[in-house]
Scaffold this active site. Structure first.
Site, short mmCIF file in Angstrom:
data_model
loop_
_atom_site.label_atom_id
_atom_site.label_comp_id
_atom_site.label_asym_id
_atom_site.label_seq_id
_atom_site.Cartn_x
_atom_site.Cartn_y
_atom_site.Cartn_z
N TYR A 99 -20.53 -14.19 -98.87
CA TYR A 99 -20.61 -15.36 -99.51
C TYR A 99 -21.93 -15.99 -99.24
CZ TYR A 99 -20.39 -18.11 -94.96
OH TYR A 99 -20.73 -18.55 -93.88
N CYS A 100 -22.07 -16.75 -100.40
CA CYS A 100 -23.45 -17.78 -100.42
C CYS A 100 -23.09 -19.15 -100.85
CB CYS A 100 -24.33 -16.97 -101.35
SG CYS A 100 -23.71 -16.88 -103.17
N ARG A 101 -23.82 -19.79 -101.49
CA ARG A 101 -23.57 -21.19 -101.96
C ARG A 101 -22.58 -21.17 -103.03
NH1 ARG A 101 -25.17 -24.08 -106.03
NH2 ARG A 101 -25.09 -26.35 -105.93
#
Length: 141
Positions: A99-101
């Site tokens: 995951y990231c932003r």
């Protein structure tokens, strides 16, 4: 039918742009479907975390991580993932949830992991924004 052909002939540039945009959308969707990466919602990721011994990979930058992380995430920024793949070697047989932003960088990370031989790779669709929108817990580093 004749009026459509007249429109295309009299407006070649807008028609070419439309064809290009549709081709890019088609290519993007085709790539996404054939990449071998699952794109799951926040609730689907929670279910996967509960039933599977998954590794959670945070590929955000250091400044973003200070705002909070998901569970016991391993933090490797996307910019360093290529050099630090060896840190994940012991988890090759596990599911890796990246995951990231917003889900874009983690999608790139998932493709990198697939190329490196990881078979069970999942992208958190919508990233940390979707996680927070679902009111799921976040821990401070």
């Amino acid at each position: 039918m004749h009026e459509y052909l007249d429109f295309v002939v009299s407006n070649p540039l807008p028609f070419a742009v439309l064809v290009f945009i549709l081709a890019m959308i088609g290519w993007t969707e085709f790539s996404r479907m054939t990449s071998g990466v699952k794109h799951l919602s926040a609730s689907e990721v929670v279910q996967l975390m509960n039933r599977d011994d998954a590794v959670i990979l945070d590929v955000r930058d250091d400044a973003e991580v200070r705002e909070g992380m998901i569970g016991k995430s391993k933090h490797i920024p996307l910019s360093a993932l290529g050099q630090r793949l060896a840190e994940l070697d012991k988890h090759r047989e596990k599911t890796v949830i990246a995951y990231c932003r917003s889900g874009n960088r983690s999608s790139q990370a998932c493709r990198m992991l697939r190329k490196a031989g990881f078979q069970r790779v999942v992208n958190l669709r919508g990233g940390m924004l979707a996680w927070r929108d679902a009111n799921l817990p976040v821990r401070k580093r």
